[in-house]
Design a protein around this motif. Structure first.
Motif, short mmCIF file in Angstrom:
data_model
loop_
_atom_site.label_atom_id
_atom_site.label_comp_id
_atom_site.label_asym_id
_atom_site.label_seq_id
_atom_site.Cartn_x
_atom_site.Cartn_y
_atom_site.Cartn_z
N ILE A 8 -1.59 70.33 -26.75
CA ILE A 8 -1.65 69.12 -27.58
C ILE A 8 -2.29 69.36 -28.95
O ILE A 8 -2.56 68.42 -29.69
CB ILE A 8 -2.36 67.97 -26.84
N GLY A 9 -2.56 70.61 -29.28
CA GLY A 9 -3.02 70.93 -30.62
C GLY A 9 -4.49 70.70 -30.87
O GLY A 9 -4.89 70.44 -32.00
N VAL A 10 -5.31 70.80 -29.83
CA VAL A 10 -6.76 70.66 -29.99
C VAL A 10 -7.37 72.06 -30.06
O VAL A 10 -7.12 72.90 -29.19
CB VAL A 10 -7.39 69.87 -28.83
N HIS A 11 -8.16 72.31 -31.09
CA HIS A 11 -8.80 73.62 -31.28
C HIS A 11 -9.79 73.89 -30.15
O HIS A 11 -10.60 73.04 -29.81
CB HIS A 11 -9.53 73.63 -32.62
N VAL A 12 -9.73 75.09 -29.58
CA VAL A 12 -10.63 75.48 -28.49
C VAL A 12 -11.62 76.51 -29.00
O VAL A 12 -11.24 77.56 -29.50
CB VAL A 12 -9.85 76.06 -27.30
N GLN A 13 -12.90 76.19 -28.85
CA GLN A 13 -13.95 77.10 -29.29
C GLN A 13 -14.89 77.40 -28.13
O GLN A 13 -15.29 76.49 -27.40
CB GLN A 13 -14.74 76.45 -30.44
N PHE A 14 -15.22 78.67 -27.94
CA PHE A 14 -16.20 79.07 -26.93
C PHE A 14 -17.52 79.36 -27.64
O PHE A 14 -17.53 79.91 -28.74
CB PHE A 14 -15.77 80.34 -26.19
N ASP A 15 -18.63 78.99 -27.01
CA ASP A 15 -19.95 79.26 -27.59
C ASP A 15 -20.79 80.07 -26.61
O ASP A 15 -20.88 79.74 -25.42
CB ASP A 15 -20.66 77.93 -27.90
N TYR A 16 -21.40 81.15 -27.12
CA TYR A 16 -22.20 82.04 -26.28
C TYR A 16 -23.59 82.24 -26.88
O TYR A 16 -23.74 82.40 -28.09
CB TYR A 16 -21.53 83.41 -26.16
N ASP A 17 -24.60 82.24 -26.01
CA ASP A 17 -25.97 82.52 -26.47
C ASP A 17 -26.54 83.75 -25.79
O ASP A 17 -27.73 84.05 -25.91
CB ASP A 17 -26.87 81.31 -26.23
N ASP A 18 -25.71 84.47 -25.04
CA ASP A 18 -26.12 85.73 -24.41
C ASP A 18 -24.93 86.67 -24.42
O ASP A 18 -23.78 86.25 -24.59
CB ASP A 18 -26.59 85.50 -22.97
N LEU A 19 -25.22 87.95 -24.18
CA LEU A 19 -24.16 88.95 -24.13
C LEU A 19 -23.63 89.00 -22.71
O LEU A 19 -24.18 89.70 -21.85
CB LEU A 19 -24.72 90.31 -24.56
N LEU A 20 -22.56 88.27 -22.44
CA LEU A 20 -22.09 88.07 -21.07
C LEU A 20 -20.87 88.91 -20.72
O LEU A 20 -20.24 88.67 -19.69
CB LEU A 20 -21.77 86.58 -20.86
N LEU A 21 -20.54 89.87 -21.54
CA LEU A 21 -19.38 90.71 -21.28
C LEU A 21 -19.68 91.69 -20.14
O LEU A 21 -20.82 92.16 -19.98
CB LEU A 21 -18.98 91.46 -22.54
N PRO A 22 -18.68 92.03 -19.33
CA PRO A 22 -18.91 92.83 -18.12
C PRO A 22 -19.49 94.21 -18.36
O PRO A 22 -20.25 94.73 -17.54
CB PRO A 22 -17.52 92.91 -17.48
N GLU A 23 -19.15 94.82 -19.51
CA GLU A 23 -19.65 96.18 -19.76
C GLU A 23 -21.16 96.25 -19.94
O GLU A 23 -21.75 97.33 -19.92
CB GLU A 23 -18.95 96.79 -20.99
N PHE A 24 -21.81 95.09 -20.07
CA PHE A 24 -23.26 95.06 -20.23
C PHE A 24 -23.97 94.53 -18.98
O PHE A 24 -25.13 94.13 -19.03
CB PHE A 24 -23.64 94.22 -21.45
N ALA A 25 -23.27 94.52 -17.86
CA ALA A 25 -23.81 93.95 -16.62
C ALA A 25 -25.12 94.63 -16.20
O ALA A 25 -26.08 93.97 -15.79
CB ALA A 25 -22.79 94.07 -15.49
N ARG A 26 -25.19 95.94 -16.32
CA ARG A 26 -26.39 96.67 -15.89
C ARG A 26 -27.63 96.25 -16.68
O ARG A 26 -28.74 96.38 -16.19
CB ARG A 26 -26.19 98.18 -16.06
N GLN A 27 -27.43 95.78 -17.89
CA GLN A 27 -28.57 95.49 -18.76
C GLN A 27 -29.05 94.05 -18.68
O GLN A 27 -30.06 93.70 -19.29
CB GLN A 27 -28.19 95.82 -20.21
N ARG A 28 -28.34 93.20 -17.94
CA ARG A 28 -28.79 91.82 -17.82
C ARG A 28 -30.02 91.72 -16.93
O ARG A 28 -30.23 92.54 -16.04
CB ARG A 28 -27.65 90.93 -17.30
N GLY A 29 -30.80 90.67 -17.18
CA GLY A 29 -32.09 90.53 -16.52
C GLY A 29 -32.04 90.56 -15.01
O GLY A 29 -32.89 91.18 -14.36
N ALA A 30 -31.07 89.89 -14.42
CA ALA A 30 -30.99 89.83 -12.96
C ALA A 30 -30.79 91.21 -12.36
O ALA A 30 -31.36 91.54 -11.31
CB ALA A 30 -29.86 88.90 -12.54
N CYS A 31 -29.98 92.05 -13.03
CA CYS A 31 -29.74 93.41 -12.53
C CYS A 31 -30.96 94.30 -12.77
O CYS A 31 -31.38 95.05 -11.90
CB CYS A 31 -28.51 94.00 -13.20
#
Length: 430
Positions: free
Chosen positions: A168-191
């Motif tokens: 329907i022509g509505v602009h889609v924007q994603f917003d991120y406040d952390d580095l959530l990409l899978p290649e950085f999984a080892r470096q996230r706090g929980a890991c």
């Protein structure tokens, strides 16, 4: 560590007690009622599950949103199969709402900093959560020029909303406040803190990030995150976290509070805001320097732990240091706790993930005239001038030396606290 903060909602379009496809058609005259009906429900699938509706010859879109959605227990809704195709209509919405949507709790700090705080005064902004009734969500999306998804998670509703907006022509924007990409999984706090295996985190983040390619644009809180996101999407904007100026302490109150303290004759009041237990590894990076100072000058400082970090207060009390624990509090109460202390600790291990983190602990502390001692990761290093409006540390020895020096001369926190307040109010308030 935040409890619910009221979110403006008076501008939301509300579900009408009328035929929903007709109502949506009034919002988008470029789409026919038949097109809209096909966009908001899978009619054959709905009929297959609800043969009484088919027998009554009631259109599925009318029945579900007028009756089924409100029935006790609810009728089973069927998302239409739209796919990530081009727009049904070539017309692009040029007016309309900015609709902010999250599946996180409404008291989530990211939701507040990324969406509510900066845009709550904008009358064309609407804030919706995963608990929003689908009919209301659809009405607001059809009235939108842009849908902003905070840290979107892969799931039926999220993917449907993206598909619908593309049609329907509505602009889609994603917003991120952390580095959530899978290649950085080892470096996230929980890991790093041993709370989650990196393979589990990798698979989860791989699933969640699989929809990034379908965003028209991305926004994020730091330049370091933007560097990584631009590998996936060229249209990335950095928008730093800021706090409403109304939440900053009054400057006269800050000055009065510091003048009332007999800083030379009392203990330095230290606060550690742990947030979640995922910061266990970050805190462990300064336990050595802290314990060393505790053994040498236990009567010169007290320490408060706030949040869900493991309780270390007993360890420090055994060394003669006054120590206490506070639970998670509302945002306003948290600021009051900060204001009652002299300095806040922000230890962060040096990793790509932490170098991408925003400096909200600096902003929150500085808003109350309280300086921080922080690891010199990117965003803290950009906001803090060492020894002027806070302190930066790279090594254990620096943590030890600065902690001890401040404990022996608490008046240092007054000068830095006042400077932090002024710089944060100038650079990080809205």
């Amino acid at each position: 560590m935040l409890k619910k903060v009221p979110v403006p909602g008076q501008e939301q379009q509300q579900s009408p007690q009328v035929n929903l496809p007709q109502f949506l058609h009034r919002l988008r005259r470029d789409l026919s009622i038949e097109e809209i009906s096909a966009l908001i429900i899978d009619e054959p699938a709905y009929y297959a599950d609800h043969k009484d509706v088919l027998k009554a010859s009631v259109p599925a879109a009318i029945h579900y949103f007028k009756f089924g959605e409100k029935e006790k227990g609810g009728r089973i809704y069927k998302y239409p199969r739209l796919g990530y195709s081009k727009r049904l209509s070539p017309r692009v919405v040029t007016g309309g709402l900015d609709v902010y949507y999250t599946t996180a709790p409404e008291d989530n700090a990211s939701w507040l900093y990324r969406c509510v705080f900066p845009f709550k005064s904008d009358k064309r902004s609407v804030f919706l959560s995963g608990s929003t009734v689908l009919s209301n969500l659809l009405i607001n999306v059809f009235a939108a020029k842009r849908l902003i998804l905070l840290r979107p998670t892969y799931g039926p509703r999220t993917t449907y909303l993206i598909q619908l907006c593309r049609r329907i022509g509505v602009h889609v924007q994603f917003d991120y406040d952390d580095l959530l990409l899978p290649e950085f999984a080892r470096q996230r706090g929980a890991c790093r803190s041993g709370l989650r295996h990196h393979k589990e985190d990798f698979n989860e983040s791989l699933k969640q990030s699989s929809i990034v390619a379908y965003a028209d644009s991305l926004t994020c809180s730091t330049a370091s995150i933007a560097v990584e996101l631009k590998k996936l999407n060229d249209n990335v904007e950095v928008r730093h976290n800021k706090m409403p100026v109304s939440m900053f302490a009054d400057q006269l109150d800050v000055l009065e509070r510091w003048s009332e303290r007999d800083i030379g004759d009392r203990k330095l009041k230290v606060l550690y805001l742990s947030g979640s237990n995922t910061h266990k590894r970050d805190f462990s990076s300064i336990t050595g320097p802290l314990l060393r100072v505790a053994q040498e000058i236990p009567d010169k400082f007290s320490i408060t732990f706030m949040g869900s970090l493991s309780d270390y207060s007993g360890l420090f009390r055994s060394l003669g240091v006054e120590s206490s624990v506070k639970p998670s509090l509302s945002f306003d109460e948290m600021l009051k706790v900060i204001a009652a202390h002299d300095v806040v600790l922000v230890p962060l291990e040096f990793s790509v993930f932490n170098h991408c983190k925003s400096n909200i602990k600096y902003i929150e502390s500085a808003s109350q005239g309280v300086p921080v001692i922080a690891s010199s990761v990117a965003e803290f290093a950009s906001a803090i001038e060492d020894g002027v409006n806070g302190w930066l540390c790279d090594t254990d020895e620096q943590w030890y030396e600065k902690l001890k020096a401040i404990a022996m001369s608490p008046s240092l926190t007054k000068k830095c606290g006042q400077a932090a307040y002024l710089s944060a109010k100038s650079e990080f308030s809205v």
